[in-house]
Each structure stands twice: as C-alpha cells, then as structure tokens.
Design an enzyme around this catalytic site. Structure first.
Site, PDB file in Angstrom:
ATOM      1  CG  ASP A  67      -2.195   0.848   0.866  1.00  0.00           C
ATOM      2  OD1 ASP A  67      -2.146   1.638  -0.097  1.00  0.00           O
ATOM      3  OD2 ASP A  67      -3.216   0.755   1.580  1.00  0.00           O
TER       4      ASP A  67
HETATM    5  C1  BGC Z   1      -5.028   3.240  -0.031  1.00  0.00           C
HETATM    6  C2  BGC Z   1      -5.170   2.214  -1.113  1.00  0.00           C
HETATM    7  C3  BGC Z   1      -5.036   2.865  -2.460  1.00  0.00           C
HETATM    8  C4  BGC Z   1      -3.703   3.557  -2.520  1.00  0.00           C
HETATM    9  C5  BGC Z   1      -3.414   4.208  -3.854  1.00  0.00           C
HETATM   10  C6  BGC Z   1      -3.810   4.102  -0.207  1.00  0.00           C
HETATM   11  O1  BGC Z   1      -3.830   5.195   0.640  1.00  0.00           O
HETATM   12  O2  BGC Z   1      -5.005   2.604   1.220  1.00  0.00           O
HETATM   13  O3  BGC Z   1      -6.398   1.546  -0.991  1.00  0.00           O
HETATM   14  O4  BGC Z   1      -5.192   1.938  -3.479  1.00  0.00           O
HETATM   15  O5  BGC Z   1      -3.663   4.556  -1.526  1.00  0.00           O
HETATM   16  O6  BGC Z   1      -4.196   5.299  -4.066  1.00  0.00           O
END
Ligand code: BGC
Length: 756
Positions: free
Chosen positions: A286
């Site tokens: 993530d």
């Molecule tokens: C989130 C993810 C997301 C990623 C990219 C993160 O802050 O937890 O779910 O896909 O950002 O935007």
C-alpha cells in the site's frame, strides 16, 4: 457417453491452448528476465505516483525530474494516478522508447466505483445482493477507465468490516464473508473480463491483505489483533474467492496484524497466498507502507524495511522508493536473495504480458475511443440501473411511499437535497466535482407536483478539496432552519435528504459518532413538529444511528452515495417507478457503543434474550442498550409484501458425502411486482471451535409478480458446512445443525438436521 466424448473433444484442445499460452508467457517472462540487469529488475518492483499536473504535463525540476529520469532508464515498473490517454501515452512512451529494454509500464488507478461516470459506492452496490449487476458495474467501470489509458485498478477492496466507525466501510461489501466472497469474485470477473488482453479488461487487485477492516476502535490505520479463527473464517474467504476468480494482483495493508505489519507478513503473503493458494500474480504494497514499518516500530530504518518487505512477500513498492534504493545492497549483504527478486519481477512481467502490453503498449491509448466511451449512454444507463438496485427501503408506514405523482405540495428539505457532490461519495478521483444528479433535479424531472426546496441548515462550512482535506462540519450556524420549517408547514409531504457529506467516509474518515452530523437531527425534529408526513432519504457511506427517525418518521429510504445518477434513481424509487429490493450488507446500530456490531455473533457462555428481561444481570449484554441492531444485516423492505411457507427439508439426516435440500414457497402477497432476496442461514451447534449462531450460506434474488408464488430450493452439502476448525483445517464436523430461511438475518423460520 456420446455427449461426454463431444465435451472432451472440445475441452481437451481448449485446455491445451490455455496450458500452452501460460507456458508461452512463462517462456517470454524467462527470456526477458535473462536479459535484464539487476538494476532493471529492481526497477520493475518500483511504482511511482504520477508527476503530471492534472491539467497538463509538468516534468520540471525536483521530484518530477528524478522520476522522469528513472522512467527513461528502466527504473520504474508502474505508475499510478496517471490518467487520460494523452498523459498515459506520454509516460508509456518514455518507458517503451527510451529505456534499454522498452518494458511497458502497468498503469494503476483507484477505480473504486466508476471512473468519470460514478456508480454507487461499493457498500451500496453490495446492498443490491445482485451479483450479476455488480459484475456488470465493475465491467462498465473497466470499460470507461481502460478507454482513459488505465490498465490496472486497485480494487476490489474485499476487507470484511464490523465497525461502522471505520470510514472505509464504504469501499467494501460489508460484514459478511459469504456475501463478501461472491461480490469479490464478481468484481474481479467484471474488471478482468473473460480475457485479460481484451481492450476493455484491466487487471484487478484484491486489497488490503489482510484484516485492515479490523482496525481497533474503527480508527483507520490502527492496530489489528485477531486470532486465527477470525482470520480464516471471516477475513480471508473473500481474498480466497478473489484469488480463485483469477485476480491478478493483491495489495497488502497498512495495519499490523498480531504484531507484524502486513507488508512484511510472510505467513499471509508467502505461506497462505503464494504457496497454499498458488497465487501467481504479484503483491503491491500500500502507499508508502514499506516506509511506515519504521513508524510501526518494526523496521529500524528504510533499508531494513526493504529487507522485511521482500522477505515477507511484497513484490512491488508503492511510493516508498525503498526497493530502488536498497535492494542491490541487501542482495550483496545476503539479506535478500536473487531468487526472491527474480520471482517478484517474473510475477510483475507475467501480468504485463497477460494484459497484452508487450504486443501493444499503447493499446489503451486511443483518443477516439476515449471520447466515445467516457460518459456514454451505456455507462450512464448502467450507473442508473445499479443505483436503483442499491437502494434499501428501511421503513414505510401508512403507505407514505410511493409518492403520488400529481397534485401534491412537496417540501424538499435538507443540506443534501440539492447537493451534486456528496452523492459521488469518496474515491471518485476522475469525476468532475458536482457532476451527480441531485435529488432536487431527480424530483424535478417529474412534473406533476409543486416542489419547494429549502436547505434547512448547512452541513459543511467549507467544501473540502477532494479527499485531502478534513470535512469541517457546521456546528454553529442555524441559518435556514426557520425557512425550512415554514416550507414544511405548507406541504402535503416533506422529503428530507440528510446524512453524511460525500467525503465524510472513506480513507482516514473514521468517526467516533454515528449520528446525523451537525444540526441535521435538530432540523429533522423541528420539521417533524410541524409536519410529520416525512420521507427521510439518508445519504451516507456507513451505517448510521437512526433511532429517533426509526421511531418517529413514517418512511425511511437508505440511499447511500449512489453516484452520478443518484437523483434519478432516488426519484424513481420515491415515485414507485422502481420497487426497491436492496438489503443491508451491514448491521445498523442503535448506539455507537455497540461497535463492533455484526449479525454472525457467537453465543458466548452467557447468552440471553435480546430486548427481554433475562431475569439476571449476569449475561452478555449492556445495561443501557439492547444487543441487537436497529436494522439488521439482510434487512430491507419492498412496496409489496412476501409471505414464506415453512421450510421443507428433504431429510433431517445428512451423510458426509451426501446432500439434502431445503425448500420454501415464497408468495408475493401484495399488489405490485417485486423482488425478494431469500436468505439461508446455518448454525452449527457445537464444534471443535465455537461457531456463530447463524451464518449466511446462500441466497436467491427472485422476482415475483403480484400474487405469484415460487419455490426456492437450497442444496446443503458438506461444502456449505465447512469452517476453519479447532484443528486449523477446513472441515465440516458431524453434529446438530439448524437452518434458517427468510427475509433477513433475524428470521425465526427454522429446520434442524444432523450431519452424520
Ligand atoms: C489506499 C489504497 C489505495 C492507494 C493508492 C492508499 O492510501 O489505502 O487503498 O489503493 O492509496 O491510491
């Protein structure tokens, strides 16, 4: 016999084509790997956020120049948040035409519920219990996003969650692993289509692996501490379903699980996902979650974080730049192995080959297609259809709904009534602000009634700039209250649109209070004091506490954040042109103090009767609140009514390898056609690990004409009875079972059987 031979004649060549194509891809992956330098391999494991301004390219100094240079030298495998054909083409061109091996980028994006055309938030879609519709909605999202150059979505989010305080409940399928698994697989099928290299297909990503939805206290990013029983029986099934449906990627999660940050969790990523489940796609971290292991107190520095993450099974680093900086040194020091690097890179390359990016890196970059597909009628119609299916009728007394189409004076009141932004919900990055049809516009599309509109009170002080700003709820300014009350006095019927601002749920949007924010409750009560003929339309990204409304307001419609076509969908339901059939995918609490609240609870050693005097203090309860939900899981009404017969079991004994059937007759006993979700729950009375007192194990969405009866049958076999047991195996254990069939999770219609 003949049929079988024919089938074999068809299937065998097909199987060999599939086997061949996967070996062909493996061969291509290996050939390419053999040509790559270590630096290029590490580059594939690196993902950057876009460095283009949304309005145009700006690869000027600083960070942008650094990324630009790295793209050109093959040090980037993927980018996210680059969207639109023009911009995708520009980055792809650098990677393909300037880097030594010309390996195309995979372009990721959070296509959570639609691209420019926004469909209902995933929690809302889940309330449809319409698996085919959910699959189609994902497919339409993929079609629109792929036309804008995107070929990978960070969805579906398949985190099971039992805590409405957690803002990200809006992104998932709710609290139940069975429903969640069917929806996870449907979304994967929708995004990835039948063939991944189809022009409308994009790679999907099951996230967040794992247990992110169990953040303590519902506070986002918080610690998770759950046992193996909950992990395997509740959290993992939707991930497994996504893997079985062929999802190409997984994303790990921000949280630490039982002391280990998920990003470095070998048990999850290597043992379960890659070994036990045989997942051959790749795992992306993530956002910055490698680096965050330092703050977790797990990695001592960035280099150590890289070591832990790669050993733990994270293949691609999203926005920590740690793999890029440290893998080479870690390899030299023997802290990570060449085999681990090659495996990660092979997984990433495989998905790129499967998408057909090597054949044509610009296949998603057709400006003509972008113009015709985005916002097309097909996609808008799909969003409307899904929005109607997502609405849940929570209460309808005195036949308040549907509204009469003519001759009525309607007062439309509430801060969300004319709001064109909130219905889009959170995670709608590509949609234009204020692009939803408001309830006011939806009602105005019907001409027969006189509508006056009053905001009542303002909900937010300042419109937040997308998802980067805190929502500032108005708690000081009551301006508009009097006008709203005056309008209500004059009206035959009042439609009030209240709830959460569109950015009040989603990532980082945990709430400690679950009531109507700001002055909305006060507004509701003041209006009610002068005119109680109210239809309350609730817009929200999570279950709310609606006790007062449930007691005093005759009609309540749960309208979530329904996306671009929101107002039309709501108006069609209010006017009875669409008969609602949605059912809640999450329990609605009576009090925030009940969190976490979920229907599939265990009995405890001190069970009692909810809402009744148990005759003693010493049972599992609250002294000041009931245990049960205000609106339970699986609950939702229709404008018609359904009667159920008793359950007929084919046998009350079942052999291990055998099966039995359970049947009910369901009759539409009202005057209009309607749809009903017939739900099957099971209870395993005693087992080697304690079991919930009921668990959803099947459902059927049926359509019944007025007066029509249909027999609904469920087959029960061992598969439906299996669980992760005390011996840490998936097994069905012999013993006594109860089975319930009905209209929601509280149904009392029951039959018993024994598994021998
Ligand atoms: C989130 C993810 C997301 C990623 C990219 C993160 O802050 O937890 O779910 O896909 O950002 O935007």
């Amino acid at each position: 016999m003949k049929k079988n031979t024919l089938l074999l004649a068809i299937l065998l060549p097909l199987a060999s084509i599939i086997a061949q194509s996967s070996t062909t891809i493996d061969r291509k992956v290996n050939n390419l790997l053999a040509k790559m330098t270590l630096e290029e391999k590490i580059g594939q494991m690196n993902q950057y956020n876009g460095f283009w301004n949304f309005t145009g390219p700006s690869p000027k100094g600083g960070d942008a120049a650094y990324k630009y240079q790295n793209l050109a030298s093959g040090k980037v495998g993927s980018m996210l948040n680059v969207r639109g054909v023009k911009q995708v083409k520009e980055v792809q061109k650098i990677a393909v035409e300037q880097s030594r091996l010309g390996i195309p980028l995979i372009i990721g994006f959070d296509l959570i519920h639609g691209y420019e055309t926004v469909s209902p938030i995933p929690l809302a879609e889940s309330a449809s219990w319409d698996i085919a519709a959910i699959e189609k909605s994902a497919a339409l999202g993929a079609k629109e996003a792929s036309a804008a150059g995107i070929n990978w979505t960070f969805a579906p989010m398949v985190d099971i969650t039992r805590d409405a305080r957690w803002g990200r409940v809006m992104e998932g399928a709710g609290e139940d692993p069975y429903l969640g698994s069917l929806i996870a697989a449907a979304r994967v099928r929708g995004f990835q289509g039948e063939n991944l290299d189809d022009i409308h297909s994009i790679a999907a990503c099951a996230k967040h692996f794992a247990a992110y939805g169990f953040a303590e206290g519902g506070r986002d990013y918080n610690t998770v501490d759950i046992g193996l029983n909950t992990l395997h029986n509740i959290v993992l099934p939707p991930f497994k379903a996504a893997a079985d449906a062929g999802v190409k990627t997984f994303m790990n999660s921000f949280n630490d699980l039982n002391g280990i940050p998920a990003t470095a969790d070998r048990y999850l990523q290597r043992e379960i996902l890659k070994e036990e489940w045989g997942f051959d796609g790749f795992v992306v971290s993530d956002w910055g979650s490698l680096r965050e292991m330092i703050d977790h107190g797990y990695a001592k520095d960035r280099k150590h974080a890289g070591e832990l993450a790669l050993n733990g099974g994270s293949d691609m680093d999203m926005e920590s730049y740690i793999y890029l900086d440290y893998i080479e040194t870690l390899l030299k020091e023997g802290k990570v192995s060449q085999a681990q690097i090659d495996d990660a890179v092979a997984r990433i390359l495989r998905v790129k080959f499967e998408l057909g990016l090597f054949e044509d890196p610009y296949k998603y970059c057709d400006e003509e297609r972008e113009k015709t597909v985005i916002g097309s009628k097909e996609i808008l119609d799909g969003a409307l259809d899904m929005a109607k299916k997502s609405i849940v009728l929570l209460k309808n007394e005195k036949q308040t709904l549907p509204l009469k189409k003519e001759g009525q004076k309607i007062a439309l009141i509430g801060p969300l009534a004319a709001d064109k932004n909130s219905p889009l919900g959170n995670w709608r990055i590509a949609a234009a602000d204020n692009s939803a049809v408001s309830v006011l516009e939806g009602l105005n599309a019907y001409k027969g009634n006189a509508i006056t509109h009053e905001q009542g009170v303002k909900l937010v002080n300042k419109i937040p700039a997308g998802f980067h700003e805190e929502v500032d709820i108005n708690t000081t300014d009551r301006a508009g209250m009097e006008e709203a009350v005056a309008a209500a006095k004059e009206a035959d019927v009042v439609v009030m649109v209240l709830g959460e601002y569109g950015f009040q749920s989603g990532e980082g949007r945990s709430r400690a209070h679950l009531d109507l924010p700001g002055f909305q409750q006060e507004l509701l009560e003041k209006v009610h004091a002068v005119n109680s003929n109210i239809v309350l339309v609730v817009m929200n990204g999570r279950p709310l506490v609606l006790n007062w409304a449930a007691e005093n307001i005759p009609a309540i419609v749960e309208a979530w954040h329904l996306g671009t076509q929101s107002g039309h969908a709501i108006a069609q339901v209010l006017y009875g042109d669409y008969n609602p059939s949605g059912k809640l995918p999450m329990s609605f609490p009576r009090s925030v103090g009940q969190m976490p609240l979920y229907y599939n609870q265990k009995s405890t050693g001190r069970p009692g009767a909810d809402g009744e005097d148990a005759g003693s203090v010493f049972w599992s309860h609250y002294g000041d609140e009931r245990n049960s939900a205000l609106f339970p899981f699986g609950y939702g009404l229709s404008y018609t009514s359904f009667d159920y017969s008793d359950i007929r079991l084919s046998d009350n004994k079942m052999n291990r390898d055998g099966s039995i059937t359970a049947q009910v007759d369901v009759t539409n006993s009202g005057k209009i056609d309607g749809k009903e979700v017939v739900q099957l729950y099971l209870y395993d009375h005693h087992a080697s690990a304690t079991r919930p007192t009921r668990e959803l194990k099947g459902f059927k969405l049926i359509e019944l004409k007025a007066g029509e009866t249909k027999t609904v049958e469920f087959k029960i076999d061992q598969e439906r009875l299996k669980f992760y047991n005390g011996a840490q195996k998936w097994e069905a254990e012999p013993g006594d079972f109860s089975l319930y069939i009905g209209t929601d999770s509280t149904t009392k219609r029951r039959a018993d059987f024994v598994l021998q």
